[in-house]
Design a protein around this motif. Structure first.
Motif, PDB file in Angstrom:
ATOM      1  N   UNK A 143      15.278  70.157 -19.184  1.00 50.98           N
ATOM      2  CA  UNK A 143      14.112  70.261 -18.710  1.00 50.98           C
ATOM      3  C   UNK A 143      13.458  71.733 -19.428  1.00 50.98           C
ATOM      4  N   UNK A 144      12.243  71.947 -18.884  1.00 48.05           N
ATOM      5  CA  UNK A 144      11.386  72.983 -18.973  1.00 48.05           C
ATOM      6  C   UNK A 144      11.452  73.674 -17.538  1.00 48.05           C
ATOM      7  N   UNK A 145      12.128  74.794 -17.373  1.00 48.01           N
ATOM      8  CA  UNK A 145      12.159  75.239 -16.118  1.00 48.01           C
ATOM      9  C   UNK A 145      11.332  76.478 -15.907  1.00 48.01           C
ATOM     10  N   UNK A 146      10.912  77.262 -17.127  1.00 53.66           N
ATOM     11  CA  UNK A 146      10.179  78.430 -16.978  1.00 53.66           C
ATOM     12  C   UNK A 146       9.155  78.409 -18.143  1.00 53.66           C
ATOM     13  N   UNK A 147       7.926  79.270 -18.183  1.00 50.84           N
ATOM     14  CA  UNK A 147       7.122  79.546 -19.101  1.00 50.84           C
ATOM     15  C   UNK A 147       7.438  80.228 -20.334  1.00 50.84           C
ATOM     16  N   UNK A 148       8.493  81.220 -19.979  1.00 51.15           N
ATOM     17  CA  UNK A 148       8.939  81.900 -21.235  1.00 51.15           C
ATOM     18  C   UNK A 148      10.704  81.808 -21.290  1.00 51.15           C
ATOM     19  N   UNK A 149      11.172  82.507 -22.038  1.00 46.82           N
ATOM     20  CA  UNK A 149      12.669  82.565 -22.481  1.00 46.82           C
ATOM     21  C   UNK A 149      13.508  82.624 -21.109  1.00 46.82           C
ATOM     22  N   UNK A 150      14.617  81.981 -20.883  1.00 42.43           N
ATOM     23  CA  UNK A 150      15.734  82.258 -19.982  1.00 42.43           C
ATOM     24  C   UNK A 150      16.621  83.128 -20.367  1.00 42.43           C
ATOM     25  N   UNK A 151      16.651  84.170 -19.455  1.00 44.87           N
ATOM     26  CA  UNK A 151      17.421  85.266 -19.830  1.00 44.87           C
ATOM     27  C   UNK A 151      19.101  85.176 -19.657  1.00 44.87           C
ATOM     28  N   UNK A 152      18.958  84.459 -18.333  1.00 41.81           N
ATOM     29  CA  UNK A 152      20.483  84.304 -17.742  1.00 41.81           C
ATOM     30  C   UNK A 152      20.480  82.973 -16.856  1.00 41.81           C
ATOM     31  N   UNK A 153      21.692  82.449 -16.733  1.00 43.10           N
ATOM     32  CA  UNK A 153      21.918  81.397 -16.088  1.00 43.10           C
ATOM     33  C   UNK A 153      23.348  81.663 -15.269  1.00 43.10           C
ATOM     34  N   UNK A 154      23.100  81.417 -13.829  1.00 45.90           N
ATOM     35  CA  UNK A 154      24.196  81.642 -13.144  1.00 45.90           C
ATOM     36  C   UNK A 154      24.516  80.747 -12.021  1.00 45.90           C
ATOM     37  N   UNK A 155      25.725  80.310 -11.665  1.00 50.50           N
ATOM     38  CA  UNK A 155      25.957  79.312 -10.602  1.00 50.50           C
ATOM     39  C   UNK A 155      26.725  80.065  -9.411  1.00 50.50           C
ATOM     40  N   UNK A 156      26.326  79.608  -8.186  1.00 52.29           N
ATOM     41  CA  UNK A 156      26.979  79.852  -7.147  1.00 52.29           C
ATOM     42  C   UNK A 156      28.493  79.840  -7.100  1.00 52.29           C
ATOM     43  N   UNK A 174      16.870  65.515 -11.109  1.00 50.46           N
ATOM     44  CA  UNK A 174      16.774  64.319 -12.097  1.00 50.46           C
ATOM     45  C   UNK A 174      15.510  63.936 -12.434  1.00 50.46           C
ATOM     46  N   UNK A 175      14.533  64.420 -11.692  1.00 53.85           N
ATOM     47  CA  UNK A 175      12.865  64.397 -12.031  1.00 53.85           C
ATOM     48  C   UNK A 175      12.619  65.166 -13.208  1.00 53.85           C
ATOM     49  N   UNK A 176      11.647  64.902 -13.969  1.00 53.00           N
ATOM     50  CA  UNK A 176      11.274  65.484 -15.155  1.00 53.00           C
ATOM     51  C   UNK A 176      10.668  66.812 -14.917  1.00 53.00           C
ATOM     52  N   UNK A 177       9.870  67.346 -13.570  1.00 51.30           N
ATOM     53  CA  UNK A 177       9.438  68.322 -13.381  1.00 51.30           C
ATOM     54  C   UNK A 177      10.257  68.940 -11.889  1.00 51.30           C
ATOM     55  N   UNK A 178      11.563  69.475 -11.957  1.00 49.70           N
ATOM     56  CA  UNK A 178      12.350  69.849 -10.852  1.00 49.70           C
ATOM     57  C   UNK A 178      11.455  70.871 -10.139  1.00 49.70           C
ATOM     58  N   UNK A 179      11.889  70.855  -8.944  1.00 41.39           N
ATOM     59  CA  UNK A 179      11.246  71.874  -8.042  1.00 41.39           C
ATOM     60  C   UNK A 179      12.199  72.927  -7.646  1.00 41.39           C
ATOM     61  N   UNK A 180      11.717  74.262  -7.548  1.00 43.35           N
ATOM     62  CA  UNK A 180      12.538  75.179  -7.082  1.00 43.35           C
ATOM     63  C   UNK A 180      12.979  75.370  -5.722  1.00 43.35           C
ATOM     64  N   UNK A 181      14.222  75.820  -5.510  1.00 43.24           N
ATOM     65  CA  UNK A 181      14.499  76.064  -4.015  1.00 43.24           C
ATOM     66  C   UNK A 181      13.720  77.229  -3.643  1.00 43.24           C
ATOM     67  N   UNK A 182      14.033  78.532  -4.327  1.00 41.65           N
ATOM     68  CA  UNK A 182      13.265  79.753  -4.072  1.00 41.65           C
ATOM     69  C   UNK A 182      12.795  80.308  -5.316  1.00 41.65           C
ATOM     70  N   UNK A 183      11.826  81.150  -5.298  1.00 41.20           N
ATOM     71  CA  UNK A 183      11.399  81.800  -6.490  1.00 41.20           C
ATOM     72  C   UNK A 183      11.200  83.393  -6.022  1.00 41.20           C
ATOM     73  N   UNK A 184      11.654  84.198  -7.060  1.00 41.26           N
ATOM     74  CA  UNK A 184      11.492  85.630  -6.601  1.00 41.26           C
ATOM     75  C   UNK A 184      10.429  85.987  -7.778  1.00 41.26           C
ATOM     76  N   UNK A 185       9.308  86.680  -7.588  1.00 40.87           N
ATOM     77  CA  UNK A 185       8.409  87.117  -8.356  1.00 40.87           C
ATOM     78  C   UNK A 185       8.485  88.786  -8.631  1.00 40.87           C
ATOM     79  N   UNK A 186       8.446  89.033  -9.943  1.00 37.93           N
ATOM     80  CA  UNK A 186       8.536  90.484 -10.405  1.00 37.93           C
ATOM     81  C   UNK A 186       7.323  90.500 -11.396  1.00 37.93           C
ATOM     82  N   UNK A 187       6.698  91.889 -11.517  1.00 39.11           N
ATOM     83  CA  UNK A 187       5.645  91.958 -12.090  1.00 39.11           C
ATOM     84  C   UNK A 187       5.794  91.936 -13.833  1.00 39.11           C
ATOM     85  N   UNK A 188       7.334  92.133 -13.907  1.00 42.24           N
ATOM     86  CA  UNK A 188       7.642  92.067 -15.335  1.00 42.24           C
ATOM     87  C   UNK A 188       8.812  91.252 -15.724  1.00 42.24           C
TER      88      UNK A 188
END
Length: 531
Positions: free
Chosen positions: A357-370, A395-409
């Motif tokens: 999947x394409x989850x972000x618009x830029x590089x993914x720096x970390x992946x972690x599981x609960x 399972x869909x081509x464009x997954x939806x996020x449960x929660x998104x945290x926005x930072x300025x950088x």
């Protein structure tokens, strides 16, 4: 004949020499210089470092003196350049034909990857294989549960314990079961979509509280493990063996056995070069600690199989791999972020990608599981966001996020707390983000200076052994201890031995009070609790 000025000058020199001799200044200066030199040499003897192979001297090639046709008395070549000759086209052709990738797309034997003396890594092999054998023969964990708590009737003198979540210091640590509300997406279920059990959340609490004043840094726990800037550092998840793995910018992976004090064995430091670019992640397999997975910016994922003494090639791509992890109770799958925002699930047994999947618009720096609800995943990205995902609904081509945290950088990390009830993000906007609540609906920001230079790795705040503290590097060569409830730094770990900025930190998953700080110069500082 000497002038009056010269006579006065010589008289002053003579008088000063007599004064210096009376005070014995030269002898004292000489003794101070010798003492400083001796202390410097003793300090060098204490420091530990990796040992490199002795390079073989290159054979001397004869020097060929080039002469023109004119100096040799020959007629010039009047043929000239061919028709249609172009400097640009010739340079372009040469550069394209000579450009070759330094990557080795094949299994890499230990003998070829090891940078020390030949066969000097046998002690590392014996140690890791011994841990695997002891943990397999012990067999006292509940089947299918890596994080099982030790049985009360079990003898306390067990040989080796290799749990992912531990309550090793029973006098200060307790485990409390917490039942989340049924209406949250953390509700209990038998199995998820991928067929793996979902564990009820366990909150680890300290009965008497952990005193950070007990943490100390000893000279024997300081070593230069790799030659380059450290990008990833991990403790071996074993309670009875203190070992650290570190990956650097140059593609090296170093192992440091802190229990080894023999100089003949290289101070317990073993250096391998399985990659040709920065090592983004190091993962010890959950049920087999002799198998170590590494990912790299060169687009390769290798499996270090200690039993076979080889770095197997698991996955290869032309795109850089920025992050990699494994899901709890799922050692047959790799979850990693590659290129710009792409997320991949790779099946080790089938040798193919299960989802992409394409989850972000830029590089993914970390992946972690609960840790207590493995179907919930957190990702951080340089696009300035950290997102929570539910693997059961992706399972869909464009997954939806449960929660998104926005930072300025850019956000360089997003890690769950040991209880799985909180999430901590680290961003270049000088904030540590904290998410809490049943559905992670409560968000708060804690100020922290995260603006590192280009010469050290970006800060990544990590949780300690419970939900009460977060550890992150400090630009003043310290480690900040942040309390998420008080929303401020409550303590700074500093020591004269820590002479560089600890940019990457990892807490030992079993031994409470043992944490490592890794620097841009390849050094690792291991803090331990005073007994």
């Amino acid at each position: 004949m000497a002038t009056e000025y010269e006579r006065k000058r010589l008289e002053n020199i003579r008088r000063n020499d007599e004064m210096m001799a009376a005070l014995n200044v030269r002898a004292k200066a000489s003794s101070l210089l010798s003492a400083a030199t001796a202390s410097k040499r003793s300090g060098d003897d204490i420091s530990k470092s990796f040992k490199m192979k002795k390079k073989k001297p290159k054979p001397e090639t004869p020097v060929v003196v080039r002469q023109s046709l004119r100096t040799r008395g020959l007629n010039p070549d009047s043929g000239g350049l061919p028709n249609g000759f172009s400097d640009y086209r010739t340079q372009n052709t040469l550069s394209s034909s000579s450009k070759q990738s330094p990557r080795l797309l094949a299994p890499l034997p230990f003998d070829s990857a090891y940078e020390g003396d030949d066969a000097s890594y046998t002690h590392l092999v014996d140690t890791l294989l011994g841990i695997t054998t002891a943990s397999t023969s012990r067999g006292n964990l509940v089947k299918g549960e890596i994080g099982s708590v030790k049985d009360e009737n079990e003898s306390s003198s067990s040989t080796v314990r290799t749990r992912t979540r531990s309550t090793s210091r029973a006098s200060k640590v307790s485990v409390k079961k917490e039942e989340p509300d049924d209406d949250s997406f953390f509700s209990d279920c038998v199995k998820d979509e991928f067929g793996f059990p979902v564990i009820k959340s366990e909150k680890i609490e300290f009965e008497k509280g952990f005193d950070h004043e007990l943490l100390s840094l000893e000279p024997r726990n300081v070593a230069r493990v790799v030659p380059g800037r450290i990008f990833s550092v991990e403790f071996l998840p074993c309670e009875n063996v203190k070992m650290i793995a570190a990956g650097d910018k140059l593609g090296n992976v170093g192992f440091w056995n802190l229990d080894c004090e023999s100089e003949e064995d290289g101070d317990g430091i073993y250096l391998f070069t399985p990659h040709s670019a920065p090592v983004s992640s190091i993962v010890f397999q959950q049920n087999s600690l002799s198998r170590v997975i590494t990912s790299c910016y060169d687009g390769l994922i290798r499996l270090m199989d200690v039993e076979k003494s080889v770095f197997d090639l698991v996955y290869s791509t032309d795109k850089p791999i920025y992050s990699l992890t494994q899901r709890p109770n799922d050692e047959q799958s790799l979850y990693f972020g590659e290129d710009y925002g792409m997320f991949n699930i790779w099946d080790l047994r089938a040798g193919k990608s299960v989802f992409h999947w394409e989850l972000h618009e830029h590089r993914i720096n970390s992946v972690d599981f609960n840790p207590q609800n493995p179907h919930i995943m957190a990702t951080s990205s340089s696009d300035g966001t950290a997102c929570l995902w539910d693997l059961r609904s992706m399972g869909a081509q464009k997954p939806k996020t449960l929660t998104t945290v926005n930072h300025s950088r850019a956000v360089h990390s997003a890690y769950f707390s040991p209880s799985g009830l909180s999430l901590a993000t680290t961003s270049l906007d000088d904030n540590i983000g904290i998410l809490s609540g049943i559905n992670f609906e409560n968000a708060s920001m804690i100020y922290h200076n995260n603006n590192t230079s280009r010469w050290i790795s970006k800060f990544k705040g990590v949780w300690g052994w419970d939900d009460s503290h977060i550890y992150v590097g400090n630009l003043s060569r310290k480690i900040d201890v942040i309390n998420p409830k008080l929303k401020r730094t409550v303590m700074e770990l500093q020591n004269p031995l820590m002479k560089a900025i600890p940019c990457r930190i990892h807490c030992h998953p079993h031994n409470v009070g043992t944490l490592a700080g890794a620097t841009g110069g390849g050094q690792v500082y291991v803090w331990t609790a005073k007994l």
